[in-house]
Design a protein around this motif. Sequence first.
Motif, PDB file in Angstrom:
ATOM      1  N   LEU A  49       0.788   4.146  -2.934  1.00  0.00           N
ATOM      2  CA  LEU A  49       0.377   5.097  -2.862  1.00  0.00           C
ATOM      3  C   LEU A  49       1.401   6.393  -3.076  1.00  0.00           C
ATOM      4  CD1 LEU A  49      -1.505   5.248   0.919  1.00  0.00           C
ATOM      5  CD2 LEU A  49      -2.363   5.570  -1.408  1.00  0.00           C
TER       6      LEU A  49
ATOM      7  N   ILE B  23       0.866  -1.265  -0.022  1.00  0.00           N
ATOM      8  CA  ILE B  23      -0.205  -0.137   0.052  1.00  0.00           C
ATOM      9  C   ILE B  23       0.876   1.235   0.006  1.00  0.00           C
ATOM     10  CG2 ILE B  23      -1.569   1.483   1.201  1.00  0.00           C
ATOM     11  CD1 ILE B  23      -2.716  -1.406   2.251  1.00  0.00           C
TER      12      ILE B  23
ATOM     13  N   VAL C  22       1.699   6.846  -6.788  1.00  0.00           N
ATOM     14  CA  VAL C  22       0.538   7.299  -7.881  1.00  0.00           C
ATOM     15  C   VAL C  22       1.365   8.674  -8.296  1.00  0.00           C
ATOM     16  CG1 VAL C  22      -1.537   8.603  -7.662  1.00  0.00           C
ATOM     17  CG2 VAL C  22      -0.937   6.284  -6.400  1.00  0.00           C
TER      18      VAL C  22
END
Lengths: 222, 680, 314
Positions: free
Chosen positions: B559, B555, B562
């Motif tokens: 994140l 994660i 991105v």
Amino acid sequence: MMDLQIASQISSFLAALVLLTAFGMLVQKRVYGLIHLFAWQGLFLSLNTAVVGFVANKHHLYISSVLTLSLKVVLLPYILHVLINRLKIRKEVETVVNIPMTMMIGIALVIFSYHLTAPIRQLSTLITRSTLAVALATVMLGLLMMITRRHAVTQIIGFLALENGLFFAATSATYGMPLVVELGVALDVLIAAFIFGIFFFHIHTTFDSLDVEQMAKLKEEN
Amino acid sequence: MMDPLNLAGSAIFLLLGMAVLALLLGRRQRLLVVVSFAVSAVASLSATVAGVRVVGWSTTSQAIMSIGLPDLPFHLRLDPLAGFFITVVGILSFVVSIYSIGYVREISKQRPISRLVIFYALFLAGMFMVIIADDALFFLISWELMAAASYFLVLFEDERVENRRAAFLYMVVAHVGALAILLSFGVMSGLATGFEGFHGYTFDAMRQAEFPAVWATAAFLLAFFGFAAKAGVIPLHIWLPEAHPVAPSNISALMSGVMLKTAIYGIVRVTFDLIGVFPWWWGSIVLVFGLISAVMGVLYALMQHDLKRLLAYHSVENIGIILIGIGLSMIFRSFDFPLLSSLALIAGLYHTLNHAIFKGLLFMGAGAVLHASHERNMEEMGGLIHLMPWTAALFLVGSVSIAGLPPFNGFVSEWLTFQAFLLSPSLPSPLMKLLIPLGAALLALTAALAAACFVKAFGVTFLGHWRGHHQPHVQEVDWFMRSGMIIAALLCLALGVLPTVVIDWMDTVPEQLVGSRIGTTAGAFGWMWLTPVAPERASYSGPLVFLVTLSVIVIAYLLLHVRSGSITRVPLWDCGFEKVTPRMQYTATAFAMPIRRIFGFFFHIREQVKMNPQAPHRTVPGRMQYTLRIRDRFWGWLYRPLVDASFWLSRRVGRLQQGRIQAYLIYSFVTIIVLLLFLR
Amino acid sequence: MNLYPFMTEILQIMIVLGISPAFVGWVRMLKCWSQGRTSAGLFQPYRDIRKLFAKNVVLAENASWVFRFTPYLVFGTTVLAGGIIPMLSVDLPLSATADVIVLVALFAIARFFTALAGMDIGTAFGGMGSSREMTIASLAEPAMLMAIFTLSLACRSTSLSQIVTVIFSGQIQLRPYLAFAFLAFVLISLAETGRIPVDNPATHLELTMVHEAMILEYSGRHLALIEWAGMMKLMLFMALGAVLFFPWGIDVTATAAGAVRAFLFLLLKLGASGVVLVLIETGLAKMRLFRLTEFLGSAFLLATLGMLAYYILD
């Protein structure tokens, strides 16, 4: 009854603190810090004596508590202070050989004294029986301190700590010695402290140092 | 479906057959490598299958083979304990055999390898035979086969003096140990039948016999001494760091990974199975030697800068950890706590399995490095992660496992051992209650030092820049070697993440030996949670630790990517220091310096700094030379006097050699007269 | 299936993620006040992290994947550790996945990889930091486990929830071993979180750096992750100490009101522990590396005395 239980918990807590100060003295390098620790140990001891006096309902223990307080928390530290001020060894830092090793030996001594007192623990019915091991350990740690240190002042503190342990042992094993004996011992310790003080002056003037290794010079040449 | 014992037996025959085949195929070296190691992989795999089945089904099969001496047939037996060790040996030899196809093929370009192949097969066969042997005679024959084969394997590159010396040392210690084991079996079989008959030599007879306490103790002490010599328990470890590094790396993997385990097998077999009833202090002996080996082993390992020697000392450490589990199990058993005893035994045996796999992996990785860079000295290495990415990643898996970090397998067994330690308050003796948790502190110290040691081993070998003077042409190893290591690495992960499945499987071993399983409690909350004794007491979920960490990592990564900025590659910053050279990196010696200073009294250290007087200027020192020698203290304490004494003795005995026939006749005559006097 | 524990779990992880920079800000503020400086405010760490996340990554030429993987791993294990320690409620789903030994091991794996990252670049500083960090860790870890084992022996469990429940239920009152274990824990926390006297988090002086030396080459989001994880680690150690030795206010009822109360208590305890931390840090000087043997030896001694006191005095 609840009071008694709390009191015995406080007693064992104080016993733990006595043990802690004994270890603290074992590893403390500065003479000044040592005297402070010794005073603390005396304080915990005297408090513990008072608590045991309350638990066991023995009033003479209050007297020996006060005696301990005045002698070991006030008088002896004061004498030692004066002594090291006179001898100008206030800032002296002593090199203690291998502190971690000394600690490990100390732990082993605690375990050993626990093992030694285990049979007494089972026989005794006193509330303070569990602190006996701590008392014996304090004696042994005082002796260990005398062995590992080289400085004469630290050795005398070790001796006094050892005496603390004996006093503690008497309190926890039999709720204290008779008052007469205790008074006598207190007097002895006091006199011993004075005599040591006199000796220090002599050692200091003779060798210009209080390192007891110097005494090795006194032996016969071979 | 074949009977497991038949399956294991045919695996052994396959290996023995292969040794003969290797003699015939001597001319076709390249073919020999592929065929022989493929055959040993198959044999190991079938032995593994047999072992897994025996443990899983909790069956025991026995057989008697009427070969051997007349009237003394060989007895074979495959029970869960033997099955477990067969599995341990089988898995690692399967992996190593695959690896060896690539590894030995490279060696075969330089020298004939028939000898290596023959003794490899005999070595594997010997280990399997030791485990399924069910009488003293067959056991000792197999034991000697294993020892002799490994001796010749250590001696494979016999042109070097240090190899010959190491092999000799190994042989001496192995024989002293074997002698002790022989005597131990002698005591037990003698007591089993009295000294008239011979049938006490079977293990069955020993199992049924009840030994007087004194003789049982003698048998135990002899056996423990003998097996400890083989396992490399300190202070009998002296041969191990000499012999393991000089053998070819696939052999080191087997010796370190599984040959030492046969000694663990021997200890468990003799104490739990053959003698059966023992006082608590036997357990404390095992525990104390385990603790000493664990701590000293890892400390000595930290001081090494030869990669393989470092790994060899880690074997001493891990044998120590295994013995801690077994010792605790013995103590719990003698005070009649079957559940706790089985927990500690599981901890020890689980670590046996784990150590076999990660140590095998690490030695294979070291072999890959050695083979690619021709360098064993870590001080000359560095930066290999860029040149050998596969090997580096796999070696890292091994390092994390051996350092006892979750979610890999080393952690699970250390965790179980800690749990066993924390169950010591159940013991009746107050002194033991006090002393045993201190052992847990030593185990924690061992684990932390092992982590430090593998930061050093991995960091100095694979990270940073190449430290040597000229960088060799290093390239990644071939797919055979890689796949051997990949299987081992996956096993490390699987054994770490799914401990409940494994413990459920191996639970039959403590059931056989101490009469209790922990599976009923360990698996109470499904396969996800490992809960020995009780769930509110302690729990560990390998899968969840692995998955949660992994998902947080993923994660976070997603994140951040991105809207990720580009990565700029620049030269080193190093706090603004300008001319950074590879010589400025921390070396292995420098890395271990703080620990060397703190634990200095465990080592025999000689440190020297020499200043060259011809300095260009008085403020600038000239060349400095730094020499550091660290030696095992035990060599000076224990072995040097022993060696001196034996030389002294042999010189004395040498004087009997007069060279005159009359003198020898006098010796015989005097001997006869003395004997007659005594046997009157 | 009861969803409430899962909600608490997620809430707790959010709190750990969200509050830890403020906690570090609080400690820095106190420190500034104690030294007569103006502080940058409670929220400066948030601004630092945001700035670092926005920046591009500058990576050394020979950095391998270990170097790039480490920040994520350190962050991941620290978040997991944040889910394990029962701070709000004793009924946490993740609490059963790992007991206190696993918790120590989780910090150990983060440290293992940070040390590797320090060696990856091949600078003198990185290796120095790794070597020192691993030395300190190998002395601190036995003491840490010993301190915790004292609690485990007393509570007959290594599960954090269980320990907290037992201590909270008042079965264990004023006990010498608790005091010893607590003192040991304080010393070890200073070592593990890299505070004075073991390490100085505010220095870049080569002789005194330990943790900073290892992460010297990090930049951008990698550095942000490592810094954030470091902040969480500091807060987690303080919270662990608070929850193990002073579990007042923790939620054992599994109600929303209980959780809110537990949260307020947690804030209070963290605030107090910040004060204690600053007092210790201001009172002590950074120690020489080789004096640390004595420091951590004392921690081990205290922990062992705690264990001995458990058997001798009870």
